[in-house]
Design a protein around this motif. Structure first.
Motif, PDB file in Angstrom:
ATOM      1  N   THR A 148      -1.436 -15.053  -4.554  1.00 30.38           N
ATOM      2  CA  THR A 148      -0.524 -14.061  -5.125  1.00 30.38           C
ATOM      3  C   THR A 148       0.605 -14.761  -5.874  1.00 30.38           C
ATOM      4  O   THR A 148       1.019 -14.310  -6.948  1.00 30.38           O
ATOM      5  CB  THR A 148       0.050 -13.163  -4.010  1.00 30.38           C
ATOM      6  N   GLN A 184      -4.452  -9.276  -8.103  1.00 30.32           N
ATOM      7  CA  GLN A 184      -3.880  -8.034  -8.607  1.00 30.32           C
ATOM      8  C   GLN A 184      -4.097  -6.955  -7.545  1.00 30.32           C
ATOM      9  O   GLN A 184      -5.217  -6.755  -7.068  1.00 30.32           O
ATOM     10  CB  GLN A 184      -4.556  -7.637  -9.915  1.00 30.32           C
ATOM     11  N   VAL A 185      -3.012  -6.288  -7.196  1.00 30.38           N
ATOM     12  CA  VAL A 185      -3.077  -5.228  -6.194  1.00 30.38           C
ATOM     13  C   VAL A 185      -3.022  -3.902  -6.920  1.00 30.38           C
ATOM     14  O   VAL A 185      -2.123  -3.652  -7.720  1.00 30.38           O
ATOM     15  CB  VAL A 185      -1.903  -5.346  -5.189  1.00 30.38           C
ATOM     16  N   THR A 186      -4.000  -3.053  -6.642  1.00 32.73           N
ATOM     17  CA  THR A 186      -4.006  -1.712  -7.235  1.00 32.73           C
ATOM     18  C   THR A 186      -3.329  -0.750  -6.274  1.00 32.73           C
ATOM     19  O   THR A 186      -3.496  -0.839  -5.057  1.00 32.73           O
ATOM     20  CB  THR A 186      -5.444  -1.231  -7.500  1.00 32.73           C
ATOM     21  N   GLU A 187      -2.547   0.129  -6.835  1.00 34.65           N
ATOM     22  CA  GLU A 187      -1.857   1.108  -5.997  1.00 34.65           C
ATOM     23  C   GLU A 187      -2.813   2.226  -5.642  1.00 34.65           C
ATOM     24  O   GLU A 187      -3.773   2.501  -6.338  1.00 34.65           O
ATOM     25  CB  GLU A 187      -0.639   1.648  -6.726  1.00 34.65           C
ATOM     26  N   GLY A 188      -2.507   2.861  -4.561  1.00 36.85           N
ATOM     27  CA  GLY A 188      -3.343   3.956  -4.101  1.00 36.85           C
ATOM     28  C   GLY A 188      -3.552   3.837  -2.614  1.00 36.85           C
ATOM     29  O   GLY A 188      -3.042   2.945  -1.955  1.00 36.85           O
ATOM     30  N   ALA A 233      -4.750   0.595  -0.803  1.00 36.84           N
ATOM     31  CA  ALA A 233      -4.548  -0.365  -1.883  1.00 36.84           C
ATOM     32  C   ALA A 233      -5.666  -1.404  -1.817  1.00 36.84           C
ATOM     33  O   ALA A 233      -6.124  -1.761  -0.739  1.00 36.84           O
ATOM     34  CB  ALA A 233      -3.191  -1.041  -1.743  1.00 36.84           C
ATOM     35  N   THR A 234      -6.117  -1.845  -2.980  1.00 36.65           N
ATOM     36  CA  THR A 234      -7.149  -2.868  -3.016  1.00 36.65           C
ATOM     37  C   THR A 234      -6.639  -4.085  -3.774  1.00 36.65           C
ATOM     38  O   THR A 234      -5.723  -3.978  -4.591  1.00 36.65           O
ATOM     39  CB  THR A 234      -8.439  -2.360  -3.692  1.00 36.65           C
ATOM     40  N   MET A 235      -7.255  -5.225  -3.499  1.00 32.77           N
ATOM     41  CA  MET A 235      -6.875  -6.465  -4.168  1.00 32.77           C
ATOM     42  C   MET A 235      -8.092  -7.014  -4.901  1.00 32.77           C
ATOM     43  O   MET A 235      -9.211  -6.902  -4.419  1.00 32.77           O
ATOM     44  CB  MET A 235      -6.391  -7.503  -3.151  1.00 32.77           C
ATOM     45  N   ALA A 236      -7.833  -7.596  -6.056  1.00 34.71           N
ATOM     46  CA  ALA A 236      -8.898  -8.230  -6.825  1.00 34.71           C
ATOM     47  C   ALA A 236      -8.392  -9.559  -7.364  1.00 34.71           C
ATOM     48  O   ALA A 236      -7.221  -9.682  -7.730  1.00 34.71           O
ATOM     49  CB  ALA A 236      -9.326  -7.328  -7.970  1.00 34.71           C
ATOM     50  N   HIS A 260      -8.448 -12.508 -10.190  1.00 32.17           N
ATOM     51  CA  HIS A 260      -8.735 -12.675 -11.613  1.00 32.17           C
ATOM     52  C   HIS A 260      -8.471 -14.109 -12.008  1.00 32.17           C
ATOM     53  O   HIS A 260      -7.428 -14.666 -11.688  1.00 32.17           O
ATOM     54  CB  HIS A 260      -7.851 -11.745 -12.457  1.00 32.17           C
TER      55      HIS A 260
END
Length: 183
Positions: A66, A72-76, A79-82, A84
């Motif tokens: 990080t 990259q953390v997506t909100e929601g 939350a999920t992490m990907a 890149h």
């Protein structure tokens, strides 16, 4: 109904064998450390493992990824992490990056089990951690000295009658202290 002197002889024999066994295990641990550096350097993942085991090591790898901006953390909800970018140079961080995606931290830690064992093994090799197998052997030896005493104490407490049981209080105390010392 073992006579007191016979019990003391048997118990002291078990106690001496236990202490000798634990010292041999300690000597074996020290022997494996002799070839290592007296002040081994630790990486951040090894330090994290020492502080909190596999969970903390995995969190340290996530924090490092990080920090360099590769996760990259997506909100929601949830939350999920990907990950890149190119794979990280550190093998543990690379494995964490490959396993990112859906799931919880607990799932990620369980997927990283093999890699965290490698970290644990390197810490054992450096002499900073005791292998679980060695720790289990030490516990077994110390318990071997304590359980006969506990059994006889319980038997004497239940069937005391006119037999004195005062010396068992002191032996239980000494056995408990020796158990703690051996661990």
């Amino acid at each position: 109904s073992m006579p007191g002197p016979t019990f003391l002889f048997v118990y002291l024999t078990i106690l001496v064998v236990t202490f000798i066994g634990v010292r041999l295990i300690h000597r074996g641990i020290a022997r494996t450390q002799n070839g290592e550096d007296a002040n081994p350097s630790l990486g951040p993942l090894e330090a994290a493992y020492l502080v909190g085991g596999p969970v903390r090591a995995t969190l340290a790898a996530l924090a490092a990824l990080t920090k360099i901006g590769k996760i990259q953390v997506t909100e929601g909800t949830p939350a999920t992490m990907a990950y890149h970018g190119p794979p990280p140079s550190d093998p543990f961080q690379s494995a964490v990056a490959q396993e990112l995606g859906g799931g919880t931290l607990k799932t990620l830690v369980s997927k990283m089990d093999g890699k965290t064992r490698e970290i644990r093994d390197s810490l054992v090799k450096k002499g900073l951690l005791i292998a679980p197998e060695t720790l289990f052997a030490m516990w077994g030896l110390t318990l071997a000295a304590y359980f006969p005493l506990a059994y006889v104490s319980l038997e004497r407490y239940i069937h005391a009658g006119s037999r004195p049981v005062g010396f068992l209080h002191m032996l239980n105390f000494v056995a408990g202290i020796s158990f703690c010392i051996c661990l």
